[in-house]
Scaffold this motif. Structure first.
Motif, PDB file in Angstrom:
ATOM      1  N   LEU A  37       0.839  -1.192   0.000  1.00 21.55           N
ATOM      2  CA  LEU A  37       0.000   0.000   0.000  1.00 21.55           C
ATOM      3  C   LEU A  37       0.874   1.242   0.000  1.00 21.55           C
ATOM      4  O   LEU A  37       1.971   1.247   0.563  1.00 21.55           O
ATOM      5  CB  LEU A  37      -0.913   0.018   1.219  1.00 21.55           C
ATOM      6  CG  LEU A  37      -1.830  -1.199   1.359  1.00 21.55           C
ATOM      7  CD1 LEU A  37      -1.347  -2.123   2.478  1.00 21.55           C
ATOM      8  CD2 LEU A  37      -3.257  -0.772   1.613  1.00 21.55           C
ATOM      9  N   GLN A  39       0.826   5.433   0.885  1.00 15.31           N
ATOM     10  CA  GLN A  39       0.086   6.453   1.609  1.00 15.31           C
ATOM     11  C   GLN A  39       0.803   7.791   1.506  1.00 15.31           C
ATOM     12  O   GLN A  39       1.945   7.928   1.932  1.00 15.31           O
ATOM     13  CB  GLN A  39      -0.097   6.075   3.083  1.00 15.31           C
ATOM     14  CG  GLN A  39      -0.991   7.058   3.836  1.00 15.31           C
ATOM     15  CD  GLN A  39      -1.176   6.707   5.307  1.00 15.31           C
ATOM     16  OE1 GLN A  39      -0.269   6.164   5.941  1.00 15.31           O
ATOM     17  NE2 GLN A  39      -2.348   7.000   5.856  1.00 15.31           N
ATOM     18  N   PRO A  44      -5.754   8.541   3.070  1.00 10.15           N
ATOM     19  CA  PRO A  44      -5.813   7.118   3.392  1.00 10.15           C
ATOM     20  C   PRO A  44      -4.881   6.323   2.490  1.00 10.15           C
ATOM     21  O   PRO A  44      -4.491   6.797   1.426  1.00 10.15           O
ATOM     22  CB  PRO A  44      -7.282   6.739   3.133  1.00 10.15           C
ATOM     23  CG  PRO A  44      -7.776   7.774   2.198  1.00 10.15           C
ATOM     24  CD  PRO A  44      -7.016   9.034   2.500  1.00 10.15           C
ATOM     25  N   PRO A  45      -4.525   5.111   2.901  1.00  8.30           N
ATOM     26  CA  PRO A  45      -3.670   4.275   2.052  1.00  8.30           C
ATOM     27  C   PRO A  45      -4.373   3.879   0.756  1.00  8.30           C
ATOM     28  O   PRO A  45      -5.605   3.904   0.662  1.00  8.30           O
ATOM     29  CB  PRO A  45      -3.410   3.042   2.931  1.00  8.30           C
ATOM     30  CG  PRO A  45      -3.697   3.488   4.323  1.00  8.30           C
ATOM     31  CD  PRO A  45      -4.794   4.493   4.198  1.00  8.30           C
ATOM     32  N   LEU A  47      -4.135   0.691  -2.216  1.00  3.55           N
ATOM     33  CA  LEU A  47      -3.556  -0.609  -2.539  1.00  3.55           C
ATOM     34  C   LEU A  47      -2.830  -0.551  -3.872  1.00  3.55           C
ATOM     35  O   LEU A  47      -3.408  -0.141  -4.886  1.00  3.55           O
ATOM     36  CB  LEU A  47      -4.657  -1.675  -2.589  1.00  3.55           C
ATOM     37  CG  LEU A  47      -4.191  -3.099  -2.847  1.00  3.55           C
ATOM     38  CD1 LEU A  47      -3.404  -3.637  -1.642  1.00  3.55           C
ATOM     39  CD2 LEU A  47      -5.378  -4.014  -3.153  1.00  3.55           C
ATOM     40  N   ARG A  51      -1.857  -9.559  -2.310  1.00  5.78           N
ATOM     41  CA  ARG A  51      -0.892 -10.541  -1.814  1.00  5.78           C
ATOM     42  C   ARG A  51      -0.505 -11.590  -2.838  1.00  5.78           C
ATOM     43  O   ARG A  51       0.401 -12.383  -2.617  1.00  5.78           O
ATOM     44  CB  ARG A  51      -1.424 -11.199  -0.545  1.00  5.78           C
ATOM     45  CG  ARG A  51      -2.820 -11.739  -0.637  1.00  5.78           C
ATOM     46  CD  ARG A  51      -3.279 -12.210   0.715  1.00  5.78           C
ATOM     47  NE  ARG A  51      -4.668 -12.645   0.700  1.00  5.78           N
ATOM     48  CZ  ARG A  51      -5.205 -13.397   1.629  1.00  5.78           C
ATOM     49  NH1 ARG A  51      -4.492 -13.812   2.655  1.00  5.78           N
ATOM     50  NH2 ARG A  51      -6.489 -13.736   1.571  1.00  5.78           N
ATOM     51  N   LYS A  54      -0.908  -9.027  -7.727  1.00  2.57           N
ATOM     52  CA  LYS A  54      -1.754  -8.478  -8.788  1.00  2.57           C
ATOM     53  C   LYS A  54      -2.048  -7.005  -8.501  1.00  2.57           C
ATOM     54  O   LYS A  54      -2.372  -6.625  -7.369  1.00  2.57           O
ATOM     55  CB  LYS A  54      -3.052  -9.257  -8.897  1.00  2.57           C
ATOM     56  CG  LYS A  54      -2.868 -10.706  -9.325  1.00  2.57           C
ATOM     57  CD  LYS A  54      -4.205 -11.377  -9.571  1.00  2.57           C
ATOM     58  CE  LYS A  54      -4.039 -12.848  -9.896  1.00  2.57           C
ATOM     59  NZ  LYS A  54      -3.175 -13.056 -11.075  1.00  2.57           N
ATOM     60  N   ARG A  55      -1.950  -6.201  -9.535  1.00  4.76           N
ATOM     61  CA  ARG A  55      -2.262  -4.772  -9.404  1.00  4.76           C
ATOM     62  C   ARG A  55      -3.755  -4.543  -9.598  1.00  4.76           C
ATOM     63  O   ARG A  55      -4.329  -5.015 -10.589  1.00  4.76           O
ATOM     64  CB  ARG A  55      -1.506  -3.961 -10.452  1.00  4.76           C
ATOM     65  CG  ARG A  55      -0.062  -3.662 -10.142  1.00  4.76           C
ATOM     66  CD  ARG A  55       0.479  -2.688 -11.196  1.00  4.76           C
ATOM     67  NE  ARG A  55       0.300  -3.190 -12.540  1.00  4.76           N
ATOM     68  CZ  ARG A  55       1.161  -3.988 -13.166  1.00  4.76           C
ATOM     69  NH1 ARG A  55       2.252  -4.380 -12.531  1.00  4.76           N
ATOM     70  NH2 ARG A  55       0.921  -4.393 -14.394  1.00  4.76           N
ATOM     71  N   PRO A  56      -4.380  -3.788  -8.693  1.00  3.96           N
ATOM     72  CA  PRO A  56      -5.778  -3.405  -8.927  1.00  3.96           C
ATOM     73  C   PRO A  56      -5.861  -2.525 -10.167  1.00  3.96           C
ATOM     74  O   PRO A  56      -4.877  -1.932 -10.608  1.00  3.96           O
ATOM     75  CB  PRO A  56      -6.147  -2.617  -7.671  1.00  3.96           C
ATOM     76  CG  PRO A  56      -5.159  -3.041  -6.639  1.00  3.96           C
ATOM     77  CD  PRO A  56      -3.903  -3.331  -7.393  1.00  3.96           C
ATOM     78  N   TYR A  88       3.678   0.606   2.746  1.00  3.00           N
ATOM     79  CA  TYR A  88       3.466  -0.422   3.759  1.00  3.00           C
ATOM     80  C   TYR A  88       3.209  -1.778   3.104  1.00  3.00           C
ATOM     81  O   TYR A  88       2.550  -1.863   2.066  1.00  3.00           O
ATOM     82  CB  TYR A  88       2.255  -0.089   4.634  1.00  3.00           C
ATOM     83  CG  TYR A  88       2.400   1.162   5.456  1.00  3.00           C
ATOM     84  CD1 TYR A  88       1.983   2.395   4.968  1.00  3.00           C
ATOM     85  CD2 TYR A  88       2.956   1.111   6.737  1.00  3.00           C
ATOM     86  CE1 TYR A  88       2.117   3.548   5.721  1.00  3.00           C
ATOM     87  CE2 TYR A  88       3.086   2.263   7.510  1.00  3.00           C
ATOM     88  CZ  TYR A  88       2.670   3.474   6.986  1.00  3.00           C
ATOM     89  OH  TYR A  88       2.802   4.615   7.749  1.00  3.00           O
ATOM     90  N   SER A  90       1.645  -5.735   4.011  1.00  3.04           N
ATOM     91  CA  SER A  90       0.729  -6.380   4.949  1.00  3.04           C
ATOM     92  C   SER A  90       0.517  -7.822   4.534  1.00  3.04           C
ATOM     93  O   SER A  90       0.491  -8.130   3.343  1.00  3.04           O
ATOM     94  CB  SER A  90      -0.611  -5.643   4.975  1.00  3.04           C
ATOM     95  OG  SER A  90      -1.495  -6.250   5.896  1.00  3.04           O
ATOM     96  N   PHE A 101       1.105  -5.686   9.701  1.00  2.00           N
ATOM     97  CA  PHE A 101       1.649  -4.668   8.817  1.00  2.00           C
ATOM     98  C   PHE A 101       3.132  -4.483   9.100  1.00  2.00           C
ATOM     99  O   PHE A 101       3.604  -4.725  10.224  1.00  2.00           O
ATOM    100  CB  PHE A 101       0.954  -3.315   9.067  1.00  2.00           C
ATOM    101  CG  PHE A 101      -0.339  -3.138   8.339  1.00  2.00           C
ATOM    102  CD1 PHE A 101      -1.532  -3.525   8.923  1.00  2.00           C
ATOM    103  CD2 PHE A 101      -0.372  -2.570   7.074  1.00  2.00           C
ATOM    104  CE1 PHE A 101      -2.739  -3.358   8.256  1.00  2.00           C
ATOM    105  CE2 PHE A 101      -1.577  -2.396   6.401  1.00  2.00           C
ATOM    106  CZ  PHE A 101      -2.754  -2.785   6.988  1.00  2.00           C
TER     107      PHE A 101
END
Lengths: 110, 120
Positions: A37, A39, A44-45, A47, A51, A54-56, A88, A90, A101
């Motif tokens: 993530l 930030q 806010p963070p 994504l 995990r 994969k990229r959104p 970050y 996670s 995290f």
């Protein structure tokens, strides 16, 4: 709960490549992978990679994630001023039944 | 696309209680899990709790176990965090974040956060 380990800071020059690391163990990163993530201060963070690496939708191809054993990595190519942020990792920890995290890495683009 | 809006933060004395809410809109709320994540001033992210899409499974961080409870009301598209026996160290911005399921990823959508300040 023990968290994941990230270097506190990384500095790289504009248009260079930065690789951020996240060290866990066999109960989290090693068998569950790690999400990444970004930030920016006061926001806010967001994504960057799930995990399974994969990229959104909408996330630049300049961001790529990988894993080797218990260490996850995020590589950012062609660094831009807007990439200066906190990053970050996670992961789900199967022994703790909890998400953990990393402490975050502050990326400075020189 | 999911939109999340937190509410319920404020200033509270140590030992008191507070309930946070997170209103969701967009994709079917009952199809995905949810998280609460907090961030103390100037510090990193700390996962607080998670709940499955139907509320049958709940997980809490050791730091809040026995004091905080995550819950959801799918008929109201709302996530909750009941915080009891609050401590000064619970002071943070509390974010709700989308969990897995519903075709997306864990942490792929976040609210703007609500500030909880525990102080006498």
């Amino acid at each position: 709960q023990a968290g994941l380990t990230q270097p506190p800071s990384v500095s790289k020059a504009l248009r260079q490549t930065a690789t951020l690391t996240c060290t866990g163990n066999s109960n989290n990163v090693g068998n569950q992978g790690a999400a990444w993530l970004q930030q920016h201060q006061g926001h806010p963070p967001k994504l960057l990679s799930d995990r399974n690496n994969k990229r959104p939708s909408g996330i630049s191809e300049r961001f790529s994630a990988s894993r080797s054993g218990n260490i996850a990595s995020l590589t950012i190519t062609g660094l831009q001023p807007e990439d200066e942020a906190d990053y970050y990792c996670s992961a789900w920890d199967t022994s703790l039944s909890a998400w953990v995290f990393g402490g975050g890495t502050k990326l400075t683009v020189l | 696309q999911v939109q999340l809006v937190e509410s319920g933060g404020g200033v509270v004395q140590p030992g008191r209680s507070l309930r946070l809410s997170c209103a969701a809109s967009g994709r079917t709320f009952s199809s995905y899990g949810m998280h609460w994540v907090r961030q103390a001033p100037g510090k990193g992210l700390e996962w607080v709790a998670a709940i499955s899409h139907d509320g049958s499974n709940k997980y809490h961080a050791d730091s809040v176990k026995g004091r905080f409870t995550i819950s959801r009301d799918n008929s109201k598209n709302t996530l909750y965090l009941q915080m009891n026996s609050l401590r000064v160290e619970d002071t943070a911005v509390y974010y709700c974040a989308k969990g897995g399921g519903g075709g997306g990823y864990h942490f792929d959508c976040w609210g703007q956060g609500t500030l909880v300040t525990v102080s006498s």
